[in-house]
Scaffold this motif. Structure first.
Motif, PDB file in Angstrom:
ATOM      1  N   ILE A  11      26.465  50.516  17.827  1.00  0.00           N
ATOM      2  CA  ILE A  11      26.471  50.545  19.288  1.00  0.00           C
ATOM      3  C   ILE A  11      27.583  49.605  19.738  1.00  0.00           C
ATOM      4  O   ILE A  11      27.604  48.439  19.347  1.00  0.00           O
ATOM      5  CB  ILE A  11      25.136  50.060  19.896  1.00  0.00           C
ATOM      6  N   ALA A  12      28.501  50.113  20.536  1.00  0.00           N
ATOM      7  CA  ALA A  12      29.574  49.294  21.104  1.00  0.00           C
ATOM      8  C   ALA A  12      29.417  49.326  22.620  1.00  0.00           C
ATOM      9  O   ALA A  12      28.798  50.236  23.172  1.00  0.00           O
ATOM     10  CB  ALA A  12      30.937  49.840  20.692  1.00  0.00           C
ATOM     11  N   THR A  13      29.968  48.317  23.292  1.00  0.00           N
ATOM     12  CA  THR A  13      29.837  48.261  24.751  1.00  0.00           C
ATOM     13  C   THR A  13      31.141  47.817  25.392  1.00  0.00           C
ATOM     14  O   THR A  13      32.013  47.253  24.735  1.00  0.00           O
ATOM     15  CB  THR A  13      28.742  47.263  25.189  1.00  0.00           C
ATOM     16  N   GLY A  14      31.183  48.055  26.685  1.00  0.00           N
ATOM     17  CA  GLY A  14      32.226  47.474  27.510  1.00  0.00           C
ATOM     18  C   GLY A  14      31.751  46.111  27.986  1.00  0.00           C
ATOM     19  O   GLY A  14      30.857  45.511  27.388  1.00  0.00           O
ATOM     20  N   GLU A  15      32.337  45.637  29.077  1.00  0.00           N
ATOM     21  CA  GLU A  15      31.958  44.351  29.662  1.00  0.00           C
ATOM     22  C   GLU A  15      31.454  44.603  31.073  1.00  0.00           C
ATOM     23  O   GLU A  15      32.188  45.151  31.907  1.00  0.00           O
ATOM     24  CB  GLU A  15      33.158  43.413  29.681  1.00  0.00           C
ATOM     25  N   PHE A  16      30.233  44.196  31.347  1.00  0.00           N
ATOM     26  CA  PHE A  16      29.613  44.457  32.638  1.00  0.00           C
ATOM     27  C   PHE A  16      30.488  43.916  33.768  1.00  0.00           C
ATOM     28  O   PHE A  16      30.953  42.778  33.723  1.00  0.00           O
ATOM     29  CB  PHE A  16      28.216  43.815  32.702  1.00  0.00           C
ATOM     30  N   ALA A  17      30.727  44.743  34.777  1.00  0.00           N
ATOM     31  CA  ALA A  17      31.462  44.410  36.002  1.00  0.00           C
ATOM     32  C   ALA A  17      32.946  44.114  35.788  1.00  0.00           C
ATOM     33  O   ALA A  17      33.619  43.668  36.705  1.00  0.00           O
ATOM     34  CB  ALA A  17      30.800  43.251  36.747  1.00  0.00           C
ATOM     35  N   ALA A  18      33.455  44.369  34.601  1.00  0.00           N
ATOM     36  CA  ALA A  18      34.882  44.142  34.345  1.00  0.00           C
ATOM     37  C   ALA A  18      35.682  45.377  34.744  1.00  0.00           C
ATOM     38  O   ALA A  18      35.150  46.480  34.857  1.00  0.00           O
ATOM     39  CB  ALA A  18      35.106  43.830  32.869  1.00  0.00           C
ATOM     40  N   ASP A  19      36.980  45.181  34.933  1.00  0.00           N
ATOM     41  CA  ASP A  19      37.900  46.295  35.116  1.00  0.00           C
ATOM     42  C   ASP A  19      38.218  46.811  33.721  1.00  0.00           C
ATOM     43  O   ASP A  19      38.906  46.142  32.947  1.00  0.00           O
ATOM     44  CB  ASP A  19      39.167  45.820  35.831  1.00  0.00           C
ATOM     45  N   MET A  20      37.680  47.971  33.388  1.00  0.00           N
ATOM     46  CA  MET A  20      37.793  48.505  32.030  1.00  0.00           C
ATOM     47  C   MET A  20      38.683  49.736  31.999  1.00  0.00           C
ATOM     48  O   MET A  20      38.695  50.529  32.934  1.00  0.00           O
ATOM     49  CB  MET A  20      36.402  48.868  31.496  1.00  0.00           C
ATOM     50  N   LYS A  21      39.392  49.870  30.916  1.00  0.00           N
ATOM     51  CA  LYS A  21      40.192  51.059  30.640  1.00  0.00           C
ATOM     52  C   LYS A  21      39.501  51.785  29.488  1.00  0.00           C
ATOM     53  O   LYS A  21      39.456  51.278  28.368  1.00  0.00           O
ATOM     54  CB  LYS A  21      41.624  50.702  30.242  1.00  0.00           C
ATOM     55  N   VAL A  22      38.944  52.950  29.788  1.00  0.00           N
ATOM     56  CA  VAL A  22      38.185  53.706  28.796  1.00  0.00           C
ATOM     57  C   VAL A  22      39.021  54.894  28.339  1.00  0.00           C
ATOM     58  O   VAL A  22      39.504  55.671  29.163  1.00  0.00           O
ATOM     59  CB  VAL A  22      36.839  54.192  29.379  1.00  0.00           C
ATOM     60  N   SER A  23      39.177  55.015  27.032  1.00  0.00           N
ATOM     61  CA  SER A  23      39.903  56.139  26.444  1.00  0.00           C
ATOM     62  C   SER A  23      38.938  56.947  25.594  1.00  0.00           C
ATOM     63  O   SER A  23      38.069  56.383  24.932  1.00  0.00           O
ATOM     64  CB  SER A  23      41.044  55.642  25.551  1.00  0.00           C
ATOM     65  N   LEU A  24      39.112  58.263  25.620  1.00  0.00           N
ATOM     66  CA  LEU A  24      38.233  59.107  24.825  1.00  0.00           C
ATOM     67  C   LEU A  24      38.902  60.423  24.495  1.00  0.00           C
ATOM     68  O   LEU A  24      39.818  60.857  25.194  1.00  0.00           O
ATOM     69  CB  LEU A  24      36.930  59.389  25.584  1.00  0.00           C
ATOM     70  N   LEU A  25      38.430  61.013  23.426  1.00  0.00           N
ATOM     71  CA  LEU A  25      38.769  62.389  23.106  1.00  0.00           C
ATOM     72  C   LEU A  25      37.454  63.146  23.164  1.00  0.00           C
ATOM     73  O   LEU A  25      36.616  63.030  22.261  1.00  0.00           O
ATOM     74  CB  LEU A  25      39.418  62.505  21.726  1.00  0.00           C
ATOM     75  N   ASN A  26      37.252  63.867  24.272  1.00  0.00           N
ATOM     76  CA  ASN A  26      36.014  64.604  24.491  1.00  0.00           C
ATOM     77  C   ASN A  26      35.981  65.775  23.524  1.00  0.00           C
ATOM     78  O   ASN A  26      36.937  66.537  23.429  1.00  0.00           O
ATOM     79  CB  ASN A  26      35.956  65.077  25.945  1.00  0.00           C
ATOM     80  N   ASP A  27      34.890  65.914  22.808  1.00  0.00           N
ATOM     81  CA  ASP A  27      34.730  66.959  21.803  1.00  0.00           C
ATOM     82  C   ASP A  27      33.971  68.119  22.416  1.00  0.00           C
ATOM     83  O   ASP A  27      32.774  68.048  22.646  1.00  0.00           O
ATOM     84  CB  ASP A  27      33.979  66.385  20.598  1.00  0.00           C
ATOM     85  N   GLY A  28      34.656  69.192  22.708  1.00  0.00           N
ATOM     86  CA  GLY A  28      34.017  70.381  23.273  1.00  0.00           C
ATOM     87  C   GLY A  28      34.848  71.001  24.392  1.00  0.00           C
ATOM     88  O   GLY A  28      35.493  71.996  24.175  1.00  0.00           O
ATOM     89  N   PRO A  29      34.813  70.455  25.559  1.00  0.00           N
ATOM     90  CA  PRO A  29      34.098  69.269  26.009  1.00  0.00           C
ATOM     91  C   PRO A  29      32.593  69.517  26.137  1.00  0.00           C
ATOM     92  O   PRO A  29      32.158  70.597  26.508  1.00  0.00           O
ATOM     93  CB  PRO A  29      34.701  68.971  27.375  1.00  0.00           C
ATOM     94  N   VAL A  30      31.836  68.486  25.807  1.00  0.00           N
ATOM     95  CA  VAL A  30      30.384  68.508  25.953  1.00  0.00           C
ATOM     96  C   VAL A  30      30.003  67.277  26.760  1.00  0.00           C
ATOM     97  O   VAL A  30      30.194  66.149  26.304  1.00  0.00           O
ATOM     98  CB  VAL A  30      29.676  68.504  24.577  1.00  0.00           C
ATOM     99  N   THR A  31      29.515  67.505  27.981  1.00  0.00           N
ATOM    100  CA  THR A  31      29.169  66.428  28.906  1.00  0.00           C
ATOM    101  C   THR A  31      27.876  66.785  29.622  1.00  0.00           C
ATOM    102  O   THR A  31      27.735  67.911  30.105  1.00  0.00           O
ATOM    103  CB  THR A  31      30.295  66.231  29.948  1.00  0.00           C
ATOM    104  N   PHE A  32      26.946  65.823  29.677  1.00  0.00           N
ATOM    105  CA  PHE A  32      25.672  66.036  30.366  1.00  0.00           C
ATOM    106  C   PHE A  32      25.338  64.821  31.219  1.00  0.00           C
ATOM    107  O   PHE A  32      25.606  63.690  30.821  1.00  0.00           O
ATOM    108  CB  PHE A  32      24.523  66.251  29.369  1.00  0.00           C
TER     109      PHE A  32
END
Length: 145
Positions: A120-141
């Motif tokens: 389990i990995a996390t970001g930082e609560f209330a921080a300005d975060m840059k999130v990168s991802l490669l969506n597989d599918g795409p599959v989103t719910f």
């Protein structure tokens, strides 16, 4: 509570130029905590996220969950998911839990995930975060409680 889940080939989060969380194949979670959320809500959602079958089996059907495939989970707090967008052109955050309460509940949610699964990995609560991802599918719910 709202959790947007995305099946990813990989995902990472950067804060102030430093990667603070990353996973390979697994789930990216965007987690919105609302005023009405409780410990019971968190427990039900953690169980649902980990058991939600979004990964393909040998026949190409979504029959496997993140635990069954040994995938990672990257959890990102995102209060904007609690927005009310029904009226006007500006979102209202009146349904979002206050920051201190939201952080405590979010931390409990992450700890529930960690008690049942790894990695389990996390970001930082209330921080300005840059999130990168490669969506597989795409599959989103969007999961709600």
């Amino acid at each position: 509570m709202k959790v947007l889940i995305q099946r990813v080939s990989h995902a990472s989060v950067v804060v102030e130029g430093q990667t603070i969380g990353a996973i390979d194949k697994g789930l990216l979670l965007f987690v919105g905590i609302e005023k009405t959320d409780s410990t019971e809500t968190l427990e039900r959602m953690a169980n649902k996220v980990l058991a939600y079958r979004v990964f393909s089996d040998d026949e190409g059907k979504m029959n496997l969950n993140v635990q069954q495939i040994g995938g990672g989970v990257l959890s990102i707090s995102q209060f904007t998911l609690a927005a009310d967008t029904q009226k006007g052109l500006r979102p209202s955050f009146s349904c979002a839990a206050p920051p201190a309460e939201a952080q405590a509940l979010y931390d409990k949610f992450v700890n529930l995930l960690k008690a049942k699964h790894s990695p389990i990995a996390t970001g930082e609560f209330a921080a300005d975060m840059k999130v990168s991802l490669l969506n597989d599918g795409p599959v989103t719910f969007m999961l709600t409680m």
